[in-house]
Design an enzyme around this catalytic site. Structure first.
Site, PDB file in Angstrom:
ATOM      1  N   CYS A 346     -21.360  59.189 -79.089  1.00  0.00           N
ATOM      2  CA  CYS A 346     -20.915  59.349 -77.699  1.00  0.00           C
ATOM      3  C   CYS A 346     -19.599  60.104 -77.697  1.00  0.00           C
ATOM      4  CB  CYS A 346     -20.668  57.992 -77.054  1.00  0.00           C
ATOM      5  SG  CYS A 346     -22.131  56.974 -76.985  1.00  0.00           S
ATOM      6  N   THR A 349     -14.147  62.757 -72.535  1.00  0.00           N
ATOM      7  CA  THR A 349     -12.774  63.062 -72.131  1.00  0.00           C
ATOM      8  C   THR A 349     -12.535  62.261 -70.867  1.00  0.00           C
ATOM      9  OG1 THR A 349     -13.010  65.334 -72.924  1.00  0.00           O
ATOM     10  CG2 THR A 349     -11.161  64.901 -71.464  1.00  0.00           C
ATOM     11  N   GLU A 380     -25.832  63.280 -80.955  1.00  0.00           N
ATOM     12  CA  GLU A 380     -26.979  62.446 -80.646  1.00  0.00           C
ATOM     13  C   GLU A 380     -27.609  62.883 -79.322  1.00  0.00           C
ATOM     14  OE1 GLU A 380     -26.241  58.123 -81.543  1.00  0.00           O
ATOM     15  OE2 GLU A 380     -27.187  57.899 -79.589  1.00  0.00           O
TER      16      GLU A 380
HETATM   17  N1  ACO Z   1     -18.546  71.662 -64.302  1.00  0.00           N
HETATM   18  C1  ACO Z   1     -18.822  72.829 -64.910  1.00  0.00           C
HETATM   19  N2  ACO Z   1     -18.482  73.093 -66.208  1.00  0.00           N
HETATM   20  C2  ACO Z   1     -17.852  72.132 -66.885  1.00  0.00           C
HETATM   21  C3  ACO Z   1     -17.523  70.885 -66.298  1.00  0.00           C
HETATM   22  C4  ACO Z   1     -17.897  70.663 -64.941  1.00  0.00           C
HETATM   23  N3  ACO Z   1     -17.606  69.526 -64.310  1.00  0.00           N
HETATM   24  N4  ACO Z   1     -16.882  70.135 -67.229  1.00  0.00           N
HETATM   25  C5  ACO Z   1     -16.814  70.867 -68.349  1.00  0.00           C
HETATM   26  N5  ACO Z   1     -17.396  72.080 -68.140  1.00  0.00           N
HETATM   27  C6  ACO Z   1     -17.519  73.175 -69.112  1.00  0.00           C
HETATM   28  C7  ACO Z   1     -16.217  73.915 -69.160  1.00  0.00           C
HETATM   29  O1  ACO Z   1     -16.220  74.970 -68.271  1.00  0.00           O
HETATM   30  C8  ACO Z   1     -16.126  74.361 -70.591  1.00  0.00           C
HETATM   31  O2  ACO Z   1     -16.829  75.537 -70.818  1.00  0.00           O
HETATM   32  P1  ACO Z   1     -16.060  76.947 -70.909  1.00  0.00           P
HETATM   33  O3  ACO Z   1     -14.848  76.753 -71.756  1.00  0.00           O
HETATM   34  O4  ACO Z   1     -17.080  77.830 -71.544  1.00  0.00           O
HETATM   35  O5  ACO Z   1     -15.730  77.265 -69.503  1.00  0.00           O
HETATM   36  C9  ACO Z   1     -16.892  73.288 -71.350  1.00  0.00           C
HETATM   37  O6  ACO Z   1     -17.702  72.619 -70.406  1.00  0.00           O
HETATM   38  C10 ACO Z   1     -15.976  72.334 -72.056  1.00  0.00           C
HETATM   39  O7  ACO Z   1     -14.870  72.062 -71.280  1.00  0.00           O
HETATM   40  P2  ACO Z   1     -13.701  71.150 -71.817  1.00  0.00           P
HETATM   41  O8  ACO Z   1     -12.562  71.209 -70.864  1.00  0.00           O
HETATM   42  O9  ACO Z   1     -13.419  71.445 -73.240  1.00  0.00           O
HETATM   43  O10 ACO Z   1     -14.423  69.728 -71.773  1.00  0.00           O
HETATM   44  P3  ACO Z   1     -13.931  68.384 -71.077  1.00  0.00           P
HETATM   45  O11 ACO Z   1     -12.625  67.959 -71.627  1.00  0.00           O
HETATM   46  O12 ACO Z   1     -14.084  68.482 -69.623  1.00  0.00           O
HETATM   47  O13 ACO Z   1     -15.010  67.370 -71.689  1.00  0.00           O
HETATM   48  C11 ACO Z   1     -17.049  66.229 -71.673  1.00  0.00           C
HETATM   49  C12 ACO Z   1     -16.378  67.597 -71.679  1.00  0.00           C
HETATM   50  C13 ACO Z   1     -16.592  65.415 -72.878  1.00  0.00           C
HETATM   51  C14 ACO Z   1     -18.561  66.381 -71.760  1.00  0.00           C
HETATM   52  C15 ACO Z   1     -16.628  65.532 -70.339  1.00  0.00           C
HETATM   53  O14 ACO Z   1     -17.195  66.212 -69.272  1.00  0.00           O
HETATM   54  C16 ACO Z   1     -17.024  64.079 -70.247  1.00  0.00           C
HETATM   55  O15 ACO Z   1     -16.383  63.211 -70.822  1.00  0.00           O
HETATM   56  N6  ACO Z   1     -18.112  63.791 -69.490  1.00  0.00           N
HETATM   57  C17 ACO Z   1     -18.559  62.442 -69.270  1.00  0.00           C
HETATM   58  C18 ACO Z   1     -19.189  61.864 -70.505  1.00  0.00           C
HETATM   59  C19 ACO Z   1     -20.279  62.749 -71.058  1.00  0.00           C
HETATM   60  O16 ACO Z   1     -21.137  63.214 -70.342  1.00  0.00           O
HETATM   61  N7  ACO Z   1     -20.251  62.957 -72.385  1.00  0.00           N
HETATM   62  C20 ACO Z   1     -21.229  63.700 -73.122  1.00  0.00           C
HETATM   63  C21 ACO Z   1     -22.438  62.871 -73.307  1.00  0.00           C
HETATM   64  S1  ACO Z   1     -23.515  63.519 -74.568  1.00  0.00           S
HETATM   65  C22 ACO Z   1     -23.034  62.712 -75.987  1.00  0.00           C
HETATM   66  O17 ACO Z   1     -22.275  61.783 -75.893  1.00  0.00           O
HETATM   67  C23 ACO Z   1     -23.503  63.160 -77.318  1.00  0.00           C
END
Ligand code: ACO
Ligand code: ZN
Length: 490
Positions: A346, A349, A380
C-alpha cells in the site's frame, strides 16, 4: 409535491460542484438515509465518480423529477456489491471493460511479438539520422493488468478480536493501543475477512470519520476506516502525529502529548537528505504503530481489505523535518517476502501533501530498495485510480530517462533490451512493456518493431523532468536487506 419517499437504492441526479466549482447534476445512487433534527439527509454515491466523493446531501440537492426506484431483481452487479469501489479517473471513470479487455489483448499480442522478433527503437529526438535501439525480450511472462478489478481483498489492517475498552478518555490509557496489551480499542472487526465482507458492506461503503486532526493538519477521510465505533460519532478524531495514537478529544491528546516523547516514527532512519527522512518499521516489532498507521491509511485507501496481521510487513514512513520533529508525509508498506515480486503493498501521500511530487518520491524510494536487493519489483494489484496515474508517470519518466541517455556507437542504433531496462530500473518487465505500450512508442518499421521517440514525447519528458525537483539520492540510503526466509517466523 406528493410525498414520494427516496429510499436506499434509488437513483437520481444530485447537485454537486465540479473541480471548477461549477454546478453539475450527475446521476447518483442513494446509499443511506438518515434524519437529524427533523431533516432528512441522504448519503449519495455519484455513479461515474470515485467513491471518495460520496457524501451526505440535503434534500434540496436532489432532482426529484428524475427519480428512479431500485429495480427489483438486482442491484448494481459489481463484485462485492460495492458500486463505488471501481477505480476510475480522479474525477470520472475512464476505463471501461471493453477497453480494458482490448488493452490486455494488445499487451499479450505485443509480448508475443516481442518474443519472436527483435525490437527497434528509433529516436526522433534530433532531426538528424534516426537512432534506433534493438530490443529483445527473452522469457514469456504473464501480463499483469494495471487498471485493476473491483475491491479485491488486500492486506492492510490487522484485525483483532474485540475487547472491552476501559477509561472514559477513549484510547487514552497509555496502554490501550499498546502492543503488549493486544490493541483493545483498535479495529472493530472480526478475524475472518472474506466471509464478513457482505455483512460489512453497508457499513464499510460509507465514510465513518468526519475529520482527523494530525499535528497542524485537519484531514477529511475519503473512505471507511475501522476505528472503534464510538469514535465515529465525534466531529474530530485527534491523532498524536508522532505515534499515531487516536484520542477522542483535544484534552486527551494534550494529556497524551505530555507523556509521549516520540518526535519521529519508531524504527530506524534509513534515509536522510535535507529535511526528508525515511524510517523503516517492522510490523512485528512495532505493532501498535503499524496498526495505527494502517487505520489512518485506510481513510484514504478504498480497495484494500483488512488483513489480520502486520507481522509480515515492513512500513517505510517518509517524514519532513522541522524544529518540532519529523512529521509524517506518507508511507508505503512492503511484504517481507513476496512470491509475486511485489515491492509495495500500500502506498499513500497524506492529502495535505498530495500533488507535490511526494508520491513519486515514495515510488522512487521503493525501487531504490529493490535495486539494493538486486530484484525487480511491482506494486500490488489492483492499483487505485491515483495509484495508476502516479505509477504510470513514474515508469514513463524512468524509462524515457534511460532511452534518451542512450548513446549511439559508431553511428549504429544504440541497443537495449527490455530485460536491461528492467535490470537498471528494477521496474518489473511487464510494467516496462505496458509503459512502452501506454506511451505508444512501438511502431512497425521496415519489417521490424521500432520504438519511436517523437519530438512531442521528448519535449514533454524534458519539461516534466525540469519540474521534478524531489528526487531520491541513493547515496543517502543506508539499507541492508534482510533475508526474511532465513528468520523462521519473522
Ligand atoms: N488528479 C490528477 N492527477 C493526479 C492526482 C489527481 N488528484 N494526484 C496525483 N496525480 C498525478 C500527478 O499529476 C503526477 O503526475 P505528473 O507528475 O506526471 O503530473 C502523479 O500523479 C504523481 O503525483 P505526486 O504528486 O508525485 O503524487 P502524490 O503525492 O499526490 O501521491 C498517491 C500519489 C500516493 C497515489 C496519492 O494520490 C494517494 O495517496 N492516494 C490515495 C491512496 C492511493 O490511492 N494509493 C495508491 C493505491 S495503489 C497501491 O497501494 C499499490
Ligand atoms: Zn504519541
Amino acid at each position: 409535491v406528493a410525498s414520494v419517499e427516496v429510499i436506499e437504492g434509488c437513483r437520481l441526479p444530485v447537485l454537486r460542484k465540479n473541480q471548477e466549482n461549477e454546478d453539475e447534476w450527475p446521476l447518483a445512487e442513494i446509499l443511506s438515509v438518515k434524519e437529524t433534527a427533523g431533516r432528512k439527509l441522504y448519503y449519495v454515491h455519484y455513479i461515474d465518480f470515485n467513491k471518495r466523493l460520496d457524501e451526505w446531501v440535503t434534500p434540496d440537492r436532489l432532482d426529484m423529477k428524475k427519480l428512479q426506484f431500485p429495480k427489483k431483481e438486482a442491484k448494481t452487479p459489481t463484485k462485492n456489491g460495492l458500486p463505488g469501489s471501481r477505480p476510475g479517473s480522479p474525477e470520472r471513470e475512464m476505463v471501461s471493460a471493453p477497453v480494458l479487455t482490448f488493452l490486455i489483448i494488445k499487451i499479450i499480442m505485443i509480448i508475443r511479438k516481442l518474443l519472436q522478433i527483435p525490437y527497434w527503437i528509433r529516436s526522433a529526438k534530433r532531426k538528424a539520422d534516426p537512432v534506433s535501439l534493438a530490443m529483445q525480450v527473452s522469457p514469456a511472462t504473464p501480463v499483469s493488468t494495471l487498471s485493476a478489478s473491483n475491491g479485491t481483498a488486500r492486506r492492510l489492517m490487522p484485525s483483532q478480536p474485540g475487547r472491552k475498552r476501559k477509561a472514559n478518555c477513549v484510547g487514552t490509557d497509555e496502554d490501550s493501543q499498546d502492543s503488549s496489551d493486544g490493541i483493545p480499542s483498535a479495529p472493530r472487526m472480526t478475524g475472518s475477512l472474506v466471509s464478513d465482507r457482505s455483512h460489512d458492506d453497508i457499513v464499510t461503503r460509507m465514510k465513518n470519520i468526519d475529520c482527523i486532526e494530525l499535528g497542524r493538519h485537519r484531514l477529511k477521510p475519503w473512505y471507511f476506516s475501522p476505528y472503534p465505533q464510538e469514535l465515529t460519532a465525534l466531529p474530530i478524531l485527534y491523532l498524536c502525529e508522532f505515534c499515531l495514537k487516536y484520542l477522542k478529544s483535544l484534552k486527551c491528546l494534550q494529556r497524551h502529548l505530555t507523556k509521549c516523547n516520540l518526535r519521529h516514527p519508531p524504527g530506524n532512519e534509513i534515509y536522510r537528505k535535507g529535511t526528508i527522512s525515511f524510517f523503516e518499521i517492522d510490523g512485528r516489532k512495532n505493532k501498535t504503530y503499524s496498526q495505527n498507521l494502517c487505520l489512518l491509511a485506510k481513510c484514504f485507501l478504498d480497495h484494500k481489505t483488512l488483513y489480520y496481521d502486520t507481522d509480515p510487513f515492513l512500513f517505510y514512513v517518509m517524514t519532513e523535518y522541522d524544529s518540532k520533529g519529523f512529521h509524517i508525509v506518507g508511507y508505503f508498506s512492503k511484504e517481507k517476502e513476496s512470491t509475486e515480486d511485489y515491492n509495495v503493498a500500500c502506498i499513500l501521500t497524506l492529502p495535505p501533501y498530495q500533488r507535490r511530487g511526494y508520491g513519486k518520491l515514495l515510488i522512487e524510494f521503493s525501487y531504490e530498495l529493490s535495486k539494493v536487493e538486486g530484484k525487480t519489483g511491482t506494486p500490488e494489484k489492483p492499483l487505485s485510480d491515483l495509484g495508476l496515474l502516479s505509477y504510470r508517470s513514474y515508469w514513463s519518466q524512468t524509462i524515457l530517462e534511460i532511452l534518451m541517455d542512450l548513446k549511439s556507437d559508431n553511428g549504429e542504433r544504440p541497443q537495449i533490451t527490455i530485460n536491461e531496462i528492467s535490470e537498471i530500473t528494477s521496474v518489473k518487465k511487464e510494467d516496462v512493456i505496458s509503459t512502452l505500450q501506454y506511451l505508444n512508442l512501438i511502431n512497425y518499421y521496415k519489417g521490424q518493431y521500432i520504438l519511436t521517440l517523437s519530438e512531442d514525447i521528448v519535449d514533454g519528458h524534458e519539461r516534466a523532468m525540469q519540474k521534478r525537483h524531489l528526487r531520491i539520492d541513493p547515496k543517502c540510503l543506508h539499507f541492508t536487506p534482510k533475508d526474511w526466509s532465513k528468520r523462521g517466523k519473522w
